[in-house]
Design an enzyme around this catalytic site. Structure first.
Site, short mmCIF file in Angstrom:
data_model
loop_
_atom_site.label_atom_id
_atom_site.label_comp_id
_atom_site.label_asym_id
_atom_site.label_seq_id
_atom_site.Cartn_x
_atom_site.Cartn_y
_atom_site.Cartn_z
N TYR A 48 0.85 -1.19 0.00
CA TYR A 48 0.00 0.00 0.00
C TYR A 48 0.89 1.24 0.00
O TYR A 48 1.93 1.27 0.66
CB TYR A 48 -0.91 0.01 1.23
CG TYR A 48 -1.80 1.23 1.30
CD1 TYR A 48 -2.84 1.40 0.39
CD2 TYR A 48 -1.59 2.22 2.26
CE1 TYR A 48 -3.66 2.52 0.43
CE2 TYR A 48 -2.41 3.34 2.31
CZ TYR A 48 -3.43 3.49 1.40
OH TYR A 48 -4.23 4.61 1.44
N ASP A 62 -0.67 16.02 5.68
CA ASP A 62 -1.58 15.32 4.78
C ASP A 62 -2.86 16.13 4.60
O ASP A 62 -3.92 15.79 5.13
CB ASP A 62 -1.89 13.94 5.35
CG ASP A 62 -2.82 13.13 4.46
OD1 ASP A 62 -2.84 13.39 3.23
OD2 ASP A 62 -3.52 12.25 4.99
N ASP A 89 -3.01 5.74 -2.72
CA ASP A 89 -4.00 6.73 -2.31
C ASP A 89 -3.98 7.88 -3.31
O ASP A 89 -2.99 8.60 -3.42
CB ASP A 89 -3.62 7.21 -0.90
CG ASP A 89 -4.53 8.28 -0.35
OD1 ASP A 89 -5.46 8.71 -1.06
OD2 ASP A 89 -4.31 8.68 0.81
N ASP A 91 -6.14 10.41 -3.19
CA ASP A 91 -6.86 11.52 -2.57
C ASP A 91 -8.24 11.71 -3.24
O ASP A 91 -8.99 10.77 -3.40
CB ASP A 91 -6.03 12.80 -2.61
CG ASP A 91 -4.90 12.78 -1.59
OD1 ASP A 91 -4.90 11.90 -0.70
OD2 ASP A 91 -4.00 13.62 -1.68
N HIS A 116 -7.38 4.35 -4.74
CA HIS A 116 -8.68 4.73 -4.17
C HIS A 116 -8.85 6.24 -4.25
O HIS A 116 -7.90 7.01 -4.16
CB HIS A 116 -8.89 4.20 -2.75
CG HIS A 116 -7.90 4.66 -1.72
ND1 HIS A 116 -7.95 5.90 -1.13
CD2 HIS A 116 -6.87 4.02 -1.14
CE1 HIS A 116 -6.98 6.00 -0.24
NE2 HIS A 116 -6.31 4.88 -0.23
N GLU A 118 -11.46 9.39 -2.86
CA GLU A 118 -12.35 9.65 -1.73
C GLU A 118 -13.39 10.72 -2.03
O GLU A 118 -13.30 11.43 -3.04
CB GLU A 118 -11.53 10.02 -0.50
CG GLU A 118 -10.76 11.32 -0.65
CD GLU A 118 -9.62 11.42 0.35
OE1 GLU A 118 -9.59 12.41 1.11
OE2 GLU A 118 -8.76 10.52 0.38
N CYS A 126 -6.68 14.33 6.59
CA CYS A 126 -6.46 12.94 6.98
C CYS A 126 -7.77 12.34 7.45
O CYS A 126 -8.54 12.98 8.18
CB CYS A 126 -5.42 12.88 8.10
SG CYS A 126 -5.27 11.24 8.87
N ARG A 161 -13.29 5.42 -1.67
CA ARG A 161 -13.23 5.64 -0.23
C ARG A 161 -14.31 6.63 0.17
O ARG A 161 -14.50 7.65 -0.50
CB ARG A 161 -11.85 6.19 0.16
CG ARG A 161 -11.78 6.68 1.60
CD ARG A 161 -10.41 7.16 1.96
NE ARG A 161 -10.47 8.30 2.88
CZ ARG A 161 -9.40 8.92 3.36
NH1 ARG A 161 -8.19 8.52 3.03
NH2 ARG A 161 -9.55 9.95 4.17
N GLU A 191 -13.87 4.64 5.60
CA GLU A 191 -12.86 5.22 6.49
C GLU A 191 -13.41 5.45 7.90
O GLU A 191 -14.58 5.79 8.09
CB GLU A 191 -12.35 6.54 5.89
CG GLU A 191 -11.24 7.23 6.71
CD GLU A 191 -9.96 6.42 6.80
OE1 GLU A 191 -10.00 5.33 7.40
OE2 GLU A 191 -8.92 6.89 6.30
N ASN A 213 -8.77 0.09 7.27
CA ASN A 213 -7.57 0.89 7.50
C ASN A 213 -7.16 0.78 8.96
O ASN A 213 -7.81 1.34 9.83
CB ASN A 213 -7.85 2.36 7.13
CG ASN A 213 -6.65 3.26 7.36
OD1 ASN A 213 -5.54 2.80 7.62
ND2 ASN A 213 -6.87 4.56 7.25
#
Length: 304
Positions: A48, A62, A89, A91, A116, A118, A126, A161, A191, A213
């Protein structure tokens, strides 16, 4: 030797097969290419690549400061050093649906097995911090639809996500997960779930793989492999674990040097030179004729 001998297409097929196997897939987070090799050596299912890790490694928080170019380049460097599938990721997809489409193709080109995207506002936060905001359902589904439409390899995994659990509750997360699957998501990343039962509720809501996660210091407990498997989770990530471990060790070593005037007390906990040479496969380079460069890879005593 050099880069992975497994093609990105083969890695994507392997990821799909793993997710369909009925066995929980463990994906530790790599913070650099060498750590990806270590993850492979230890027998994990995949790698990952965390957006938080990519940002933190640049000295940034982040909060959506990294760019597609930075993420694709670094993720590609990590993915090419392992035979395992790597997911990254992405974002919020780095912009509007047209930007999301380009993001998918850039990550395909970089050799990733999937990503992924989101449903937070951009810039995001985050997923385990308070004060998150999520976009409306139409915006969220347009992102996923654009991602699914843009991919050229059907085995490239589009994971959606959703951060809505922390904002509107579990039932809203179930509803959004269903809508994201209908929009084209191959898997769901819910999440900041607080209990195993919440993961089981998402599992019951959709018929695609779901991800857990397990990040330290977050909203979720650090559930065990068996607990997550019993809830029907298909993939678990440990996104920042290795970076936190490595930086913790680095901090302690620096404190030792400052206090003792030498790193000697820290040497027993270090990776040896021989072990490091093994990870980077020094011996493989001896197969090349390097005489034209007047260069020979040095041998290393086992005790080094």
């Amino acid at each position: 030797m050099l880069y992975s001998s497994t093609t990105p297409e083969q890695k994507r097929i392997a990821m799909r097969e793993g997710l369909a196997s009925g066995t929980l897939q463990q994906y530790p987070g790599a913070f650099n290419p060498l750590s990806a090799r270590l993850i492979q050596e230890k027998g994990f299912s995949g790698v990952y690549i965390s957006g938080a890790v990519l940002a933190n490694d640049l000295g940034l928080p982040d909060i959506g400061l990294t760019t597609l170019t930075e993420v694709a380049a670094r993720a590609g460097q990590i993915a090419r050093m392992t035979d395992l599938p790597a997911i990254v990721d992405a974002d919020t997809g780095f912009g509007e649906p047209m930007n999301v489409a380009r993001t998918i193709q850039e990550l395909e080109n970089a050799g990733l097995a999937g990503c992924h995207i989101e449903d937070q506002f951009n810039p995001k936060r985050c997923g385990h911090l308070d004060g998150k905001n999520v976009v409306d359902l139409d915006t969220a589904t347009k992102r996923i639809r654009a991602a699914a439409d843009a991919r050229r390899d059907p085995n490239f995994l589009i994971m959606a996500r959703t951060d809505i659990r922390a904002v509107e509750g579990l039932e809203a997360a179930q509803d959004r997960a269903r809508a994201l699957v209908e929009a084209g998501a191959d898997a769901i990343f819910p999440e900041a779930m607080k209990t195993v039962e919440e993961f089981a509720a998402i599992r019951a809501a959709v018929d695609v793989p779901i991800l857990a996660n397990m990040t330290e210091f977050g909203k979720s407990e650090l559930f065990t492999y068996d607990q997550l498997a019993s809830a029907g989770v298909n993939m678990v990530i440990y996104p920042v674990t290795l970076l936190r471990s490595a930086m913790g060790a680095a901090e302690r070593t620096l404190e030792t040097i400052k206090a003792d005037g030498t790193q000697a007390a820290s040497v027993p906990s270090m990776l040896t030179r021989a072990r490091l040479y093994d990870l980077v496969d020094y011996e493989a380079y001896n197969r090349f004729d390097t005489s034209v460069f007047n260069f020979q890879v040095p041998g290393t005593p086992a005790s080094a």
